[in-house]
Write a protein that holds these residues in place. Structure first.
Motif, short mmCIF file in Angstrom:
data_model
loop_
_atom_site.label_atom_id
_atom_site.label_comp_id
_atom_site.label_asym_id
_atom_site.label_seq_id
_atom_site.Cartn_x
_atom_site.Cartn_y
_atom_site.Cartn_z
N ALA A 95 -5.40 3.95 -3.62
CA ALA A 95 -6.82 3.69 -3.33
C ALA A 95 -7.24 2.27 -3.64
O ALA A 95 -8.41 1.93 -3.58
CB ALA A 95 -7.68 4.68 -4.11
N MET A 96 -6.27 1.42 -3.97
CA MET A 96 -6.66 0.05 -4.35
C MET A 96 -7.16 -0.74 -3.14
O MET A 96 -6.95 -0.35 -2.00
CB MET A 96 -5.49 -0.68 -5.03
N ALA A 97 -7.86 -1.82 -3.43
CA ALA A 97 -8.40 -2.70 -2.38
C ALA A 97 -9.27 -1.93 -1.40
O ALA A 97 -9.28 -2.18 -0.21
CB ALA A 97 -7.28 -3.44 -1.64
N ASN A 98 -10.02 -0.99 -1.95
CA ASN A 98 -10.90 -0.17 -1.13
C ASN A 98 -11.95 -1.03 -0.42
O ASN A 98 -12.57 -1.87 -1.04
CB ASN A 98 -11.58 0.87 -2.05
N ALA A 124 -5.00 13.75 -2.98
CA ALA A 124 -5.32 12.96 -4.16
C ALA A 124 -5.03 11.48 -3.98
O ALA A 124 -4.00 11.10 -3.45
CB ALA A 124 -4.54 13.48 -5.35
N THR A 147 -10.49 3.38 -9.72
CA THR A 147 -9.17 2.81 -9.50
C THR A 147 -8.95 1.66 -10.48
O THR A 147 -9.91 1.07 -10.97
CB THR A 147 -9.01 2.25 -8.08
N ALA A 148 -7.68 1.36 -10.74
CA ALA A 148 -7.36 0.32 -11.72
C ALA A 148 -7.88 -1.05 -11.27
O ALA A 148 -8.41 -1.81 -12.08
CB ALA A 148 -5.86 0.27 -11.96
N ASP A 149 -7.75 -1.36 -9.98
CA ASP A 149 -8.18 -2.69 -9.55
C ASP A 149 -9.70 -2.84 -9.60
O ASP A 149 -10.21 -3.89 -10.00
CB ASP A 149 -7.61 -3.06 -8.16
N ALA A 167 -4.62 -5.96 -12.14
CA ALA A 167 -4.87 -4.60 -12.62
C ALA A 167 -3.66 -4.04 -13.37
O ALA A 167 -3.71 -2.92 -13.85
CB ALA A 167 -5.23 -3.70 -11.45
N THR A 168 -2.59 -4.81 -13.47
CA THR A 168 -1.30 -4.39 -14.05
C THR A 168 -0.84 -3.04 -13.49
O THR A 168 -0.14 -2.29 -14.16
CB THR A 168 -1.33 -4.31 -15.60
N SER A 169 -1.26 -2.76 -12.27
CA SER A 169 -0.88 -1.49 -11.65
C SER A 169 -1.26 -1.53 -10.18
O SER A 169 -1.99 -2.41 -9.74
CB SER A 169 -1.61 -0.34 -12.33
N GLY A 201 -4.85 9.88 -10.20
CA GLY A 201 -3.98 10.63 -11.09
C GLY A 201 -4.54 11.97 -11.51
O GLY A 201 -3.82 12.96 -11.59
N GLN A 249 -10.61 -3.28 -13.22
CA GLN A 249 -10.33 -4.64 -13.67
C GLN A 249 -11.48 -5.57 -13.29
O GLN A 249 -11.95 -6.37 -14.08
CB GLN A 249 -9.01 -5.14 -13.08
N GLY A 290 -6.87 -0.82 -15.55
CA GLY A 290 -7.40 -2.11 -15.11
C GLY A 290 -8.38 -2.70 -16.11
O GLY A 290 -8.41 -3.91 -16.32
N VAL A 347 1.91 1.99 -12.85
CA VAL A 347 1.72 0.89 -13.78
C VAL A 347 2.87 -0.10 -13.64
O VAL A 347 4.03 0.29 -13.56
CB VAL A 347 1.64 1.42 -15.23
N GLY A 395 3.26 9.07 -5.29
CA GLY A 395 3.11 10.39 -5.88
C GLY A 395 1.67 10.63 -6.30
O GLY A 395 1.40 11.35 -7.24
N LYS A 396 0.75 9.97 -5.63
CA LYS A 396 -0.69 10.09 -5.89
C LYS A 396 -1.05 9.68 -7.31
O LYS A 396 -2.05 10.11 -7.86
CB LYS A 396 -1.16 11.52 -5.62
N GLN A 397 -0.20 8.88 -7.92
CA GLN A 397 -0.48 8.43 -9.28
C GLN A 397 -0.67 6.92 -9.31
O GLN A 397 -0.15 6.22 -8.47
CB GLN A 397 0.70 8.78 -10.20
N THR A 398 -1.40 6.46 -10.31
CA THR A 398 -1.51 5.03 -10.52
C THR A 398 -0.17 4.53 -11.05
O THR A 398 0.33 5.03 -12.04
CB THR A 398 -2.62 4.73 -11.55
N GLN A 450 -2.17 1.38 -6.80
CA GLN A 450 -2.35 2.78 -6.41
C GLN A 450 -2.84 2.85 -4.97
O GLN A 450 -3.30 1.85 -4.42
CB GLN A 450 -3.30 3.49 -7.36
N ALA A 453 -6.46 -4.22 -18.80
CA ALA A 453 -5.83 -5.47 -18.31
C ALA A 453 -6.85 -6.60 -18.35
O ALA A 453 -6.53 -7.71 -18.80
CB ALA A 453 -5.31 -5.26 -16.89
#
Lengths: 363, 347
Positions: free
Chosen positions: A278-281, B62, B222-224, A272-274, B65, B227, B253, A185, A180-183, A276, B256
């Motif tokens: 876009a992670m691991a960009n 997007a 981004t969260a990662d 990252a306790t989450s 968030g 972090q 992140g 958690v 849903g385009k949200q981070t 999303q 965290a």
């Protein structure tokens, strides 16, 4: 291996323990020292020693620039673990990437697979199944996307570059859709605690990296699967004539890369306790770069897991060095680029004088 | 608060208007050139249904968030009006894709276009194209360099965000009597102008108090990445007094990493005002003590104003007959004391 990176002087004094894993596969596991020190084995040994040399130089620069930090033993111990932890997820991905590249392919979708696996395991009610459910989901998603990559390439006859690029785009799209385009958690304390757990004083993430590297090494150097991988990447036609099911083997290689991404997704989600979309960009670029400077031939047929690990550690140590000196990340990226260029130049042109300078002395 | 002040201004305006009317009656002179707002008919006359307005909308696909909240807010606000038709087009993954999408939108001739550009500079041309076609453009958040490319620009205050964060940090440190503080900063994508603005504001506020940033590690919103950046920053600064993290999404992140390092000798200020951050500030159980707003509610405001532009109306609290050309939101500081009030703006 992790220990060697943190005390870089050790491997320099003890090169055989260092070089042996790197080159064994080509010499048929030759037990005679003199034997495996020739040819490709000596080559990869030199390269690894070169990377260890780079690590030593980076640490020395760190000690010179921030002596007050390095004079505190607790800080130094923490810093070693910080570097290793920062290298852990990307290190796991690099192991899979090294297999794919040795097998003659490339996987541009690793970052996207991590995002999809991470997002999937934190959404779609999988969190309610607990930690085991989340881990299972991430691994299954990773392997499944890897299988799609492999099938597209092997049976769909798509160029690996195109197939994995397409998956890169669509996996991130799917991840954005699911999240849903949200981070998202992670509320699962077991998953979140993976990043903080220590076993015998060693962070669990570092242990996972160690296990994956060891498993990768065994798989590449001590099994039929490993020998086939080298054969397929070295000469596809010859491998086919030798009775290897090249297509199926390629599918397995991408599935293996996907599995590594699934593991990395859990590690990153925990850190990252989450998760999303876009992670691991840009993880694909970091993993490819680490594999290449670790001595894996981009055209396939040759490569080492240990070298790839050192490649990751070099990048992770540079980041750390720049952080403790408050230097900008732009310069850091330029330095990273420079290291990639130099490493590939050495590989391409067998820049003898440099490799000999770095590698021969301790012998 | 918003309602209260609006009502107050409204009443004030009405009172003033009545007063002016009264004076106008008693003596003919002074009222003539006094530019005041007339009394509004109902509680909010602008909300009453008017001419039908078709609003074309485009925001980047997007991955964050905040941008998701922008799109959701715009949609929700449009639905709140019976006279608004909302036409949303996906903006694709880059500026070129968004340019193409908006060109298609222009061909459909909506009354007004509201867009959040991938990059204001790169989409300037498409703004010009729409304006030339007679479609007013409302630009959200990322400014067009060309004045002719937009009818209204509504932005968050990036510089002000840094300023607010810096002022809060400085005030807290003074309160604690820290004279030579070690301050860390975790910005978002460093190449963006908005990030540089935020950092500039932060540095100026700190400099005014004789403080400066000791270490700065950019992340990628981004969260990662947050972090990772925070882990490096904490390692570089074994002791810290304050930390400003530009973005609450990457803040998940960052927090965290702080927990993983077991650090709590400092306090942290966030940015943007996500729901999670506001909740955490209210609960007061972490190092996060405040956040400075950069609210996606600006999308709702943009739709409201686009509607008014389409209907040729002004803003009911302003004297002007038309909507102004530039609006910059103020960046407010959310702390434990006022967290409850801001909870509904969290995204």
């Amino acid at each position: 291996m992790t220990d060697q990176s943190t005390k870089p002087s050790v491997p320099a004094q003890n090169p055989p323990g260092q070089g042996a894993p790197a080159g064994v596969h080509k010499s048929g596991g030759g037990l005679l020292r003199a034997d495996w020190l020739k040819g490709d084995n000596a080559e990869s040994l030199r390269r690894n020693l070169g990377l260890v040399g780079v690590l030593v130089v980076l640490v020395i620069i760190g000690i010179i620039t921030r002596p007050e930090l390095y004079s505190d033993p607790t800080w130094v111990k923490n810093n070693i673990f910080t570097i290793l932890q920062q290298a852990s997820a990307i290190g796991v991905v690099t192991v899979g990437m090294t297999f794919v590249i040795i097998g003659g392919g490339i996987d541009l979708s690793v970052g996207a697979i991590i995002a999809l696996a991470g997002v999937w395991s934190t959404t779609l009610a999988t969190q309610s199944y607990g930690a085991a459910g989340m881990i299972f989901t991430a691994l299954v998603v990773g392997v499944a996307v890897g299988l799609v990559n492999g099938v597209l390439i092997s049976y769909g006859r798509l160029v690996p570059f195109i197939a994995t690029l397409a998956i890169l785009v669509s996996a991130r799209g799917l991840a954005a859709q699911i999240s849903g385009k949200q981070t998202q958690v992670s509320t699962n304390q077991t998953i979140n605690s993976i990043a903080t757990t220590k076993i015998l004083g060693i962070p669990l993430l570092v242990i996972i990296l160690g296990v994956v590297v060891a498993a990768g090494w065994v798989l590449l150097n001590r099994t039929t699967f490993g020998r086939r991988t080298v054969a397929v990447g070295g000469n596809t036609e010859a491998a086919r004539l030798a009775g290897i099911n090249v297509r199926w083997h390629t599918v397995l290689l991408y599935a293996l890369s996907g599995l590594c991404c699934g593991i990395a997704a859990i590690m990153l989600t925990s850190q990252a306790t989450s998760a999303q979309a876009a992670m691991a960009n840009l993880y694909e670029l970091d993993a490819i770069a680490a594999a290449i400077i670790g001595g894996t031939l981009l055209s396939g047929g040759r490569g080492t897991i240990i070298g790839a690990l050192f490649g990751v550690l070099v990048f992770s140590t540079i980041t750390n060095l720049f952080a403790i000196n408050n230097l900008s990340t732009e310069v850091q990226n330029m330095v990273k680029g420079g290291i990639i260029v130099v490493a590939v130049l050495i590989q391409q042109f067998r820049f003898r004088s440099v490799t000999q300078l770095l590698g021969r002395k301790p012998l | 608060m918003k309602d209260l002040s609006r009502r107050r201004i409204l009443f004030g305006g009405a009172a003033l208007g009545a007063g002016a009317l009264l004076t106008a009656c008693t003596s003919n002179d002074p009222g003539e050139n006094t530019q005041i707002k007339d009394e509004d008919t109902d509680s909010n006359p602008n909300a009453a249904p008017g001419t039908k307005v078709v609003i074309g909308f485009s925001a980047p696909g997007a991955d964050h968030g905040w941008i998701a909240a922008i799109t959701n807010n715009a949609k929700a606000q449009a639905q709140a009006y019976s006279d608004v038709e909302f036409k949303s087009v996906e903006a694709g993954t880059d500026a070129a894709a968004q340019r193409a999408a908006i060109s298609t939108l222009i061909a459909q001739k909506p009354t007004v276009i509201v867009l959040l550009p991938h990059d204001g500079k790169e989409l300037n041309s498409v703004g010009l194209e729409a304006m030339k076609a007679g479609i007013p453009v409302v630009n959200l958040d990322r400014a067009f360099p060309d004045q002719a490319a937009y009818r209204l620009q509504i932005k968050g205050d990036n510089f002000g965000m840094g300023l607010a964060a810096g002022n809060y940090v400085a005030a807290q440190l003074k309160l604690k009597g820290v004279s030579n503080p070690i301050i860390g900063e975790i910005p978002g994508i460093d190449s963006l102008e908005l990030t540089q603005e935020r950092t500039r504001g932060f540095n100026e506020a700190l400099a005014a108090n004789g403080f400066k940033v000791a270490n700065r590690r950019p992340a990628e919103f981004t969260a990662d990445s947050g972090q990772k950046a925070a882990t490096e920053l904490l390692q570089a600064l074994p002791k810290m007094d304050a930390l400003w993290n530009h973005d609450d999404d990457q803040g998940i992140g960052v927090l965290a990493a702080i927990n993983q390092a077991g650090r709590k000798e400092f306090f942290m200020v966030g940015g943007a005002g996500s729901k999670a951050a506001i909740d955490q500030i209210a609960a007061d159980n972490s190092v996060l003590k405040a956040t400075v707003t950069y609210s996606p509610s600006m999308a709702s405001s943009a739709i409201s104003l686009a509607r008014l532009i389409g209907q040729g109306k002004g803003m009911s609290d302003l004297v002007e007959l038309q909507v102004p050309k530039e609006i910059t939101l103020a960046s407010e500081t959310i702390t434990k004391e006022n967290a409850a009030k801001y909870a509904k703006l969290g995204f």
